[in-house]
Design a protein around this motif. Structure first.
Motif, short mmCIF file in Angstrom:
data_model
loop_
_atom_site.label_atom_id
_atom_site.label_comp_id
_atom_site.label_asym_id
_atom_site.label_seq_id
_atom_site.Cartn_x
_atom_site.Cartn_y
_atom_site.Cartn_z
N SER A 137 40.83 51.87 35.73
CA SER A 137 39.80 52.90 35.84
C SER A 137 40.01 53.83 37.05
CB SER A 137 38.41 52.26 35.91
OG SER A 137 38.31 51.35 36.99
N SER A 138 40.40 53.27 38.18
CA SER A 138 40.56 54.11 39.36
C SER A 138 41.68 55.13 39.18
CB SER A 138 40.85 53.25 40.59
OG SER A 138 39.69 52.54 40.97
N THR A 139 42.77 54.72 38.54
CA THR A 139 43.89 55.64 38.31
C THR A 139 43.46 56.76 37.37
OG1 THR A 139 45.46 53.82 38.59
CG2 THR A 139 46.28 55.83 37.55
N LEU A 140 42.78 56.42 36.31
CA LEU A 140 42.30 57.44 35.39
C LEU A 140 41.29 58.36 36.07
CD1 LEU A 140 41.83 55.12 32.29
CD2 LEU A 140 43.27 57.17 32.28
N GLN A 141 40.44 57.78 36.90
CA GLN A 141 39.38 58.55 37.54
C GLN A 141 39.92 59.60 38.51
OE1 GLN A 141 35.58 57.57 37.21
NE2 GLN A 141 35.95 59.73 37.38
N SER A 142 41.16 59.42 38.94
CA SER A 142 41.72 60.35 39.92
C SER A 142 42.05 61.71 39.32
CB SER A 142 42.98 59.75 40.54
OG SER A 142 44.02 59.62 39.57
N GLU A 143 42.09 61.82 37.99
CA GLU A 143 42.40 63.10 37.35
C GLU A 143 41.19 64.03 37.45
OE1 GLU A 143 45.36 63.92 36.31
OE2 GLU A 143 46.24 61.95 36.65
N LYS A 144 41.45 65.30 37.68
CA LYS A 144 40.37 66.22 38.05
C LYS A 144 39.38 66.51 36.93
CE LYS A 144 42.84 70.60 37.21
NZ LYS A 144 41.84 71.24 36.33
N ASP A 145 39.79 66.39 35.67
CA ASP A 145 38.87 66.70 34.57
C ASP A 145 38.29 65.46 33.91
OD1 ASP A 145 38.72 69.65 34.31
OD2 ASP A 145 40.90 69.47 34.13
N ILE A 146 38.55 64.28 34.46
CA ILE A 146 37.96 63.04 33.93
C ILE A 146 36.73 62.72 34.77
CG2 ILE A 146 38.29 60.57 33.54
CD1 ILE A 146 41.21 61.12 32.96
N ASP A 147 35.57 62.83 34.15
CA ASP A 147 34.29 62.73 34.86
C ASP A 147 33.59 61.39 34.66
OD1 ASP A 147 34.52 65.46 35.72
OD2 ASP A 147 33.86 66.09 33.73
N GLY A 148 34.37 60.36 34.31
CA GLY A 148 33.79 59.05 34.08
C GLY A 148 34.35 58.43 32.82
N PHE A 149 33.65 57.42 32.32
CA PHE A 149 34.18 56.63 31.20
C PHE A 149 33.09 56.21 30.22
CE2 PHE A 149 36.72 55.47 35.01
CZ PHE A 149 37.91 56.07 34.63
N LEU A 150 33.49 56.01 28.97
CA LEU A 150 32.69 55.28 28.00
C LEU A 150 33.45 54.00 27.73
CD1 LEU A 150 30.19 55.14 26.27
CD2 LEU A 150 31.41 56.36 24.46
N VAL A 151 32.93 52.89 28.20
CA VAL A 151 33.64 51.62 28.24
C VAL A 151 33.18 50.73 27.08
CG1 VAL A 151 34.20 49.65 29.71
CG2 VAL A 151 33.65 51.86 30.76
N GLY A 152 34.13 50.09 26.43
CA GLY A 152 33.81 49.18 25.34
C GLY A 152 33.77 47.74 25.82
N GLY A 153 34.84 46.99 25.51
CA GLY A 153 34.86 45.55 25.79
C GLY A 153 34.58 45.18 27.23
N ALA A 154 35.09 45.97 28.17
CA ALA A 154 34.90 45.64 29.58
C ALA A 154 33.45 45.78 30.02
CB ALA A 154 35.80 46.51 30.46
N SER A 155 32.63 46.50 29.24
CA SER A 155 31.22 46.65 29.62
C SER A 155 30.42 45.39 29.32
CB SER A 155 30.59 47.84 28.89
OG SER A 155 30.44 47.60 27.50
N LEU A 156 31.04 44.43 28.62
CA LEU A 156 30.39 43.16 28.32
C LEU A 156 30.64 42.13 29.41
CD1 LEU A 156 31.40 42.93 24.54
CD2 LEU A 156 29.24 43.76 25.47
N LYS A 157 31.48 42.48 30.38
CA LYS A 157 31.81 41.59 31.49
C LYS A 157 31.22 42.20 32.76
CE LYS A 157 36.14 40.58 29.10
NZ LYS A 157 37.62 40.75 29.13
N ALA A 158 30.21 41.56 33.29
CA ALA A 158 29.43 42.16 34.37
C ALA A 158 30.29 42.59 35.55
CB ALA A 158 28.35 41.18 34.83
N ASP A 159 31.16 41.72 36.04
CA ASP A 159 31.95 42.04 37.22
C ASP A 159 32.94 43.16 36.94
OD1 ASP A 159 30.61 40.13 38.67
OD2 ASP A 159 32.15 38.59 38.42
#
Length: 250
Positions: free
Chosen positions: A218-240
């Motif tokens: 996520s951090s690597t993707l987030q570094s791109e200037k036009d990526i304003d966040g994420f819609l997360v699937g499987g990883a959103s089921l894991k709290a940490d």
């Protein structure tokens, strides 16, 4: 002004009361960075429970909503019902709705405008299949899907919409678009918005990425200037893991 980052968690048809408790306890107790907005999208039966458990600054989204106000539409969910539960977001146009439930570009466009006009914010999904990417038709597909939404909206309506670019070939497959691939499409979407809506809308609209996003990439993707966040699937089921993604803002 810098765009607020949005991190969305799409639980799809997963979860139970315990998961609502676990995820809400983790996020409610976390110190989220300023400029980051978090939205969770549990299955419909848990929407009311989720809204009661998550702190007010965390948005709760439905995974679908009808373009009809009410009536004989068995199994559908109306925007008024969502508002009655204080649900302030809805995900529309996800590839699974398009592919598995036959929702057309026009159907999705009508759903989007109905939600927006009735006070619900929308995460509007677009994305191409693997065969489209391999054939060099990524933008053709994505722009067609965007036009299906734009055709129903005024420029002012875009203030209530987040665009989620989700390449279908990267959803749940473990494959992730490289940061450069994701940035390229996000930049093209922003350029399309500038040409077909307005430069101001293009600059203000948040464009988030979805497709096997996890705590490691996520951090690597987030570094791109036009990526304003994420819609997360499987990883959103894991709290940490989800919390780590929420903290991925540079």
């Amino acid at each position: 002004m810098p765009r607020t980052q949005l991190i969305g968690g799409n639980w799809k048809m997963n979860g139970d009361r315990n998961l609502v408790d676990v995820i809400s306890a983790t996020l409610n107790g976390a110190s989220l960075a300023s400029g980051v907005e978090v939205v969770v999208a549990p299955p419909a039966p848990y929407l009311a429970l989720a809204r009661s458990k998550f702190a007010g600054h965390i948005g709760v989204a439905a995974q679908n909503a009808s373009s009809e106000k009410s009536g004989a539409f068995t199994g559908e969910i109306s925007v008024d019902m969502l508002k009655d539960l204080s649900i302030n977001w809805v995900i529309l146009g996800h590839s699974e709705r398009r592919e598995l439930f036959g929702e057309s570009d026009d159907t999705i466009g009508r759903k989007v405008v109905f939600a927006v006009k009735n006070g619900i914010k929308v995460i509007a999904c677009v994305g191409e299949k693997l065969e489209h990417r391999e054939a060099g038709k990524t933008t053709e597909v994505v722009f067609r899907q965007l036009e299906g939404i734009r055709a129903h909206l005024t420029p002012e309506d875009w203030a209530h919409i987040v665009v989620a670019y989700e390449p279908v070939w990267a959803i749940g497959t473990g494959k992730v678009a490289t940061p450069q691939q994701a940035q390229e499409v996000h930049e093209q979407i922003r350029s399309w918005l500038a040409s077909h809506v307005s430069p101001a809308v293009a600059e203000a609209t948040r464009i988030i990425y979805g497709g096997s996003v996890n705590a490691k990439n996520s951090s690597t993707l987030q570094s791109e200037k036009d990526i304003d966040g994420f819609l997360v699937g499987g990883a959103s089921l894991k709290a940490d893991d989800f919390l780590t993604i929420c903290h991925s803002k540079i």
